[in-house]
Write an enzyme that holds these catalytic residues in place. Sequence first.
Site, PDB file in Angstrom:
ATOM      1  N   VAL A  15      -5.947  -2.216  -5.294  1.00  0.00           N
ATOM      2  CA  VAL A  15      -6.649  -2.647  -6.513  1.00  0.00           C
ATOM      3  C   VAL A  15      -7.403  -1.501  -7.211  1.00  0.00           C
ATOM      4  O   VAL A  15      -7.287  -1.319  -8.424  1.00  0.00           O
ATOM      5  CB  VAL A  15      -7.571  -3.860  -6.203  1.00  0.00           C
ATOM      6  CG1 VAL A  15      -8.549  -3.571  -5.096  1.00  0.00           C
ATOM      7  CG2 VAL A  15      -8.309  -4.327  -7.430  1.00  0.00           C
ATOM      8  N   ARG A  36       1.823   4.815  -0.333  1.00  0.00           N
ATOM      9  CA  ARG A  36       2.593   4.905   0.920  1.00  0.00           C
ATOM     10  C   ARG A  36       3.795   3.963   0.894  1.00  0.00           C
ATOM     11  O   ARG A  36       4.920   4.375   1.128  1.00  0.00           O
ATOM     12  CB  ARG A  36       1.666   4.591   2.091  1.00  0.00           C
ATOM     13  CG  ARG A  36       2.352   4.624   3.428  1.00  0.00           C
ATOM     14  CD  ARG A  36       1.379   4.340   4.538  1.00  0.00           C
ATOM     15  NE  ARG A  36       0.774   2.999   4.434  1.00  0.00           N
ATOM     16  CZ  ARG A  36       0.001   2.457   5.359  1.00  0.00           C
ATOM     17  NH1 ARG A  36      -0.295   3.141   6.441  1.00  0.00           N
ATOM     18  NH2 ARG A  36      -0.522   1.251   5.193  1.00  0.00           N
ATOM     19  N   SER A 131     -18.414   3.971  -8.818  1.00  0.00           N
ATOM     20  CA  SER A 131     -19.069   2.665  -8.755  1.00  0.00           C
ATOM     21  C   SER A 131     -18.600   1.768  -9.890  1.00  0.00           C
ATOM     22  O   SER A 131     -18.264   2.248 -10.967  1.00  0.00           O
ATOM     23  CB  SER A 131     -20.584   2.805  -8.831  1.00  0.00           C
ATOM     24  OG  SER A 131     -21.170   1.516  -8.803  1.00  0.00           O
ATOM     25  N   GLY A 133     -16.696  -1.223  -8.954  1.00  0.00           N
ATOM     26  CA  GLY A 133     -15.694  -2.137  -8.403  1.00  0.00           C
ATOM     27  C   GLY A 133     -14.403  -2.113  -9.195  1.00  0.00           C
ATOM     28  O   GLY A 133     -14.124  -1.162  -9.938  1.00  0.00           O
ATOM     29  N   LYS A 185     -23.765   8.722  -4.479  1.00  0.00           N
ATOM     30  CA  LYS A 185     -23.146   7.390  -4.493  1.00  0.00           C
ATOM     31  C   LYS A 185     -23.719   6.528  -3.354  1.00  0.00           C
ATOM     32  O   LYS A 185     -23.971   5.330  -3.517  1.00  0.00           O
ATOM     33  CB  LYS A 185     -21.627   7.515  -4.373  1.00  0.00           C
ATOM     34  CG  LYS A 185     -20.884   6.182  -4.167  1.00  0.00           C
ATOM     35  CD  LYS A 185     -21.070   5.241  -5.338  1.00  0.00           C
ATOM     36  CE  LYS A 185     -20.126   4.053  -5.386  1.00  0.00           C
ATOM     37  NZ  LYS A 185     -19.952   3.227  -4.232  1.00  0.00           N
ATOM     38  N   HIS A 188     -27.070   5.378  -4.403  1.00  0.00           N
ATOM     39  CA  HIS A 188     -26.833   4.342  -5.423  1.00  0.00           C
ATOM     40  C   HIS A 188     -26.622   2.989  -4.730  1.00  0.00           C
ATOM     41  O   HIS A 188     -27.228   1.983  -5.078  1.00  0.00           O
ATOM     42  CB  HIS A 188     -25.616   4.715  -6.269  1.00  0.00           C
ATOM     43  CG  HIS A 188     -25.037   3.570  -7.054  1.00  0.00           C
ATOM     44  ND1 HIS A 188     -24.265   2.581  -6.463  1.00  0.00           N
ATOM     45  CD2 HIS A 188     -25.120   3.240  -8.352  1.00  0.00           C
ATOM     46  CE1 HIS A 188     -23.917   1.695  -7.368  1.00  0.00           C
ATOM     47  NE2 HIS A 188     -24.418   2.072  -8.532  1.00  0.00           N
ATOM     48  N   ASN A 189     -25.761   2.986  -3.717  1.00  0.00           N
ATOM     49  CA  ASN A 189     -25.474   1.730  -3.018  1.00  0.00           C
ATOM     50  C   ASN A 189     -26.707   1.227  -2.277  1.00  0.00           C
ATOM     51  O   ASN A 189     -26.950   0.019  -2.210  1.00  0.00           O
ATOM     52  CB  ASN A 189     -24.315   1.917  -2.036  1.00  0.00           C
ATOM     53  CG  ASN A 189     -22.978   1.970  -2.742  1.00  0.00           C
ATOM     54  OD1 ASN A 189     -22.903   2.362  -3.898  1.00  0.00           O
ATOM     55  ND2 ASN A 189     -21.923   1.584  -2.072  1.00  0.00           N
ATOM     56  N   GLU A 192     -28.845  -0.412  -4.683  1.00  0.00           N
ATOM     57  CA  GLU A 192     -28.199  -1.707  -4.987  1.00  0.00           C
ATOM     58  C   GLU A 192     -28.603  -2.764  -3.936  1.00  0.00           C
ATOM     59  O   GLU A 192     -28.932  -3.901  -4.285  1.00  0.00           O
ATOM     60  CB  GLU A 192     -26.689  -1.463  -4.984  1.00  0.00           C
ATOM     61  CG  GLU A 192     -25.805  -2.650  -5.183  1.00  0.00           C
ATOM     62  CD  GLU A 192     -24.331  -2.227  -5.018  1.00  0.00           C
ATOM     63  OE1 GLU A 192     -23.889  -1.250  -5.648  1.00  0.00           O
ATOM     64  OE2 GLU A 192     -23.619  -2.893  -4.232  1.00  0.00           O
TER      65      GLU A 192
HETATM   66  P1  NBP Z   1      -8.073  -0.387   0.362  1.00  0.00           P
HETATM   67  O1  NBP Z   1      -9.340   0.201   0.869  1.00  0.00           O
HETATM   68  O2  NBP Z   1      -7.775  -1.804   0.677  1.00  0.00           O
HETATM   69  O3  NBP Z   1      -6.848   0.502   0.891  1.00  0.00           O
HETATM   70  C1  NBP Z   1      -5.508   0.161   0.601  1.00  0.00           C
HETATM   71  C2  NBP Z   1      -4.737   1.405   0.215  1.00  0.00           C
HETATM   72  O4  NBP Z   1      -4.780   2.369   1.285  1.00  0.00           O
HETATM   73  C3  NBP Z   1      -3.271   1.102  -0.025  1.00  0.00           C
HETATM   74  O5  NBP Z   1      -2.817   1.925  -1.065  1.00  0.00           O
HETATM   75  C4  NBP Z   1      -2.638   1.484   1.305  1.00  0.00           C
HETATM   76  O6  NBP Z   1      -1.279   1.797   1.219  1.00  0.00           O
HETATM   77  C5  NBP Z   1      -3.411   2.717   1.609  1.00  0.00           C
HETATM   78  N1  NBP Z   1      -3.292   3.191   2.997  1.00  0.00           N
HETATM   79  C6  NBP Z   1      -3.703   2.639   4.149  1.00  0.00           C
HETATM   80 BR1  NBP Z   1      -4.505   0.995   4.293  1.00  0.00          BR
HETATM   81  N2  NBP Z   1      -3.442   3.376   5.224  1.00  0.00           N
HETATM   82  C7  NBP Z   1      -2.823   4.467   4.747  1.00  0.00           C
HETATM   83  C8  NBP Z   1      -2.322   5.621   5.356  1.00  0.00           C
HETATM   84  N3  NBP Z   1      -2.420   5.811   6.679  1.00  0.00           N
HETATM   85  N4  NBP Z   1      -1.710   6.541   4.572  1.00  0.00           N
HETATM   86  C9  NBP Z   1      -1.627   6.358   3.246  1.00  0.00           C
HETATM   87  N5  NBP Z   1      -2.107   5.276   2.594  1.00  0.00           N
HETATM   88  C10 NBP Z   1      -2.714   4.352   3.338  1.00  0.00           C
HETATM   89  O7  NBP Z   1      -7.958  -0.177  -1.235  1.00  0.00           O
HETATM   90  P2  NBP Z   1      -9.034  -0.404  -2.391  1.00  0.00           P
HETATM   91  O8  NBP Z   1      -9.842  -1.638  -2.171  1.00  0.00           O
HETATM   92  O9  NBP Z   1      -8.272  -0.238  -3.636  1.00  0.00           O
HETATM   93  O10 NBP Z   1     -10.049   0.823  -2.215  1.00  0.00           O
HETATM   94  C11 NBP Z   1      -9.600   2.184  -2.254  1.00  0.00           C
HETATM   95  C12 NBP Z   1     -10.783   3.094  -1.960  1.00  0.00           C
HETATM   96  O11 NBP Z   1     -11.767   2.892  -2.978  1.00  0.00           O
HETATM   97  C13 NBP Z   1     -11.478   2.810  -0.623  1.00  0.00           C
HETATM   98  O12 NBP Z   1     -11.893   4.025  -0.052  1.00  0.00           O
HETATM   99  C14 NBP Z   1     -12.690   2.006  -1.016  1.00  0.00           C
HETATM  100  O13 NBP Z   1     -13.760   2.179  -0.112  1.00  0.00           O
HETATM  101  C15 NBP Z   1     -13.028   2.608  -2.374  1.00  0.00           C
HETATM  102  N6  NBP Z   1     -13.778   1.751  -3.264  1.00  0.00           N
HETATM  103  C16 NBP Z   1     -13.487   0.439  -3.382  1.00  0.00           C
HETATM  104  C17 NBP Z   1     -14.208  -0.359  -4.245  1.00  0.00           C
HETATM  105  C18 NBP Z   1     -13.882  -1.809  -4.405  1.00  0.00           C
HETATM  106  O14 NBP Z   1     -14.632  -2.478  -5.142  1.00  0.00           O
HETATM  107  N7  NBP Z   1     -12.826  -2.312  -3.802  1.00  0.00           N
HETATM  108  C19 NBP Z   1     -15.234   0.204  -5.013  1.00  0.00           C
HETATM  109  C20 NBP Z   1     -15.481   1.556  -4.906  1.00  0.00           C
HETATM  110  C21 NBP Z   1     -14.738   2.323  -4.027  1.00  0.00           C
HETATM  111  P3  NBP Z   1      -0.185   0.639   1.492  1.00  0.00           P
HETATM  112  O15 NBP Z   1      -0.046  -0.097   0.201  1.00  0.00           O
HETATM  113  O16 NBP Z   1       1.026   1.406   1.856  1.00  0.00           O
HETATM  114  O17 NBP Z   1      -0.707  -0.228   2.613  1.00  0.00           O
END
Ligand code: NBP
Length: 483
Positions: A15, A36, A131, A133, A185, A188-189, A192
């Site tokens: 996402v 991946r 930040s 989401g 960051k 910041h959290n 929050e």
């Molecule tokens: P996720 O944290 O759920 O991670 C999913 C992604 O990681 C997919 O693209 C998946 O690939 C990939 N992945 C995994 Br799991 N293991 C892998 C590996 N060994 N090698 C390569 N790719 C791998 O995704 P997200 O919620 O979009 O968040 C992404 C980052 O952004 C995280 O670090 C999160 O902490 C940060 N973040 C999230 C938010 C939020 O609101 N969600 C806000 C701010 C920052 P696949 O599709 O092949 O499984």
Amino acid sequence: MAEAQANIGVVGLAVMGSNLARNLARHGNTVAVYNRSYGRTETLIQEHGSEGTFVPAKTIEEFVGSLAKPRTAIIMVKAGEPTDAMINALADAMEPGDIIVDGGNAYFPDTIRREKAIRERGLHFVGCGISGGEEGALNGPSMMPGGTDESWKTLGPILESIAAVAEGEPCVTHIGHDGAGHFVKMVHNGIEYADMQLIGESYDLLRRGLGMSAEEIASTFDEWNKGELDSYLVEITAEVLHHVDAKTGKPFVDVVVDHAGMKGTGTWTVQTALSLATPVTGIAEAVFARGLSSMVAQREEVKNKPLAGPDGKIAYASEEEKAAFVEAVRQALYASKIVAYAQGFDEIRAGAAEHDWSIDLGAVARIWRGGCIIRAKFLNRISDAFDSGEKFESLLQDAYFKAAVENAQDAWRNVVATAARVGIPVPAFSSSLSYYDGLRSDRLPAALIQGQRDFFGAHTYGRVDMPGTFHTLWSGDRSEVEA
Ligand code: NBP
């Protein structure tokens, strides 16, 4: 091999990554995309390929080959080992001068470690806090990049093209070297967490204390959002409280299990503050309050064997008296919020000193005005305070905030005292007030603590009337010697 045409790439298309890639493409960037498992890449192109120019890749080599030099790639994969795996894969395929950006929620010591390792390979590594989401990633986040000045020259304009805009300015700035971006960051959290806890305590006082309905409180928050508390968190609090559960017809808030979760950034903020000896009491109490809410066994036990105490009801004689208490809670919220932000900025200042980062606190306040979860009108006041050139150790000494807290303090004291009397927990309100009183105190009981420490451990002490370090011979004749 695709032509090297993309000015930016995104690795990881869950996402956050796909929304960021779309945001980049919508703003005129040519975006190389890799995930991946190729399915996510295909979905992105099928569903959103028309939003801009994407260059999909099936392998890392193909992805790197599609990037124009200096190749710049933002990693948005799961934090921890997956991030390390992607950093290494990219570094293997890239060349010196290229830029790897970690946009995930990394712990800043990991960013410092990764930056060093990548720098030794001749590449740039940027830890970038993002930040806002999912919604922010798509429509404009607040971003806190670290890394070298040189990497900022390439990355800065790209990030500026997609950042949220507040008062005409993009909500992104080069925070400082290596882990500075992820450090800011993290704080910041932490802020929050404190802000959410303070809002939660306000809600509890109005709901349990005054017996107001969720809907009445929602309208109160709507009103508060028109004044000095104007912020995203107050706005969404009203929305959550207005929301009615479709299944039961009850207020949504009443059908949600009251165990607050956390992913760890609040804990990191407190752990780091402890190691820097910087009191971030509001953030710490917020983390502990979430912990207490999730102590299922202990809370169950108390349900079966109640611990005696008052019933949480606040008596009032008239609607005017009730309204006056609601206003007191609003003022207590504002004063405590100012303390929480002052403490957060203290932690940034202490972290900057510890890690030799030159962080512009005014710029940090400015980039938090839009896109991020703690965006709030009063961040303008904070940036004004830091930009004014006025020298102060605590934000509480800035003329605006000094007056704001002084004006609110009667109400604040009344709220904390009332909460203690009726038995409603207000750990963030009360710890913020204690912090304020601690700072105000001419003499603190730390003098007695120094005496105790010297008594049992010969830890020595200073005297108020002469320089030097002293020890009293407690088990001898109790005379004083210079240590
Ligand atoms: P996720 O944290 O759920 O991670 C999913 C992604 O990681 C997919 O693209 C998946 O690939 C990939 N992945 C995994 Br799991 N293991 C892998 C590996 N060994 N090698 C390569 N790719 C791998 O995704 P997200 O919620 O979009 O968040 C992404 C980052 O952004 C995280 O670090 C999160 O902490 C940060 N973040 C999230 C938010 C939020 O609101 N969600 C806000 C701010 C920052 P696949 O599709 O092949 O499984």
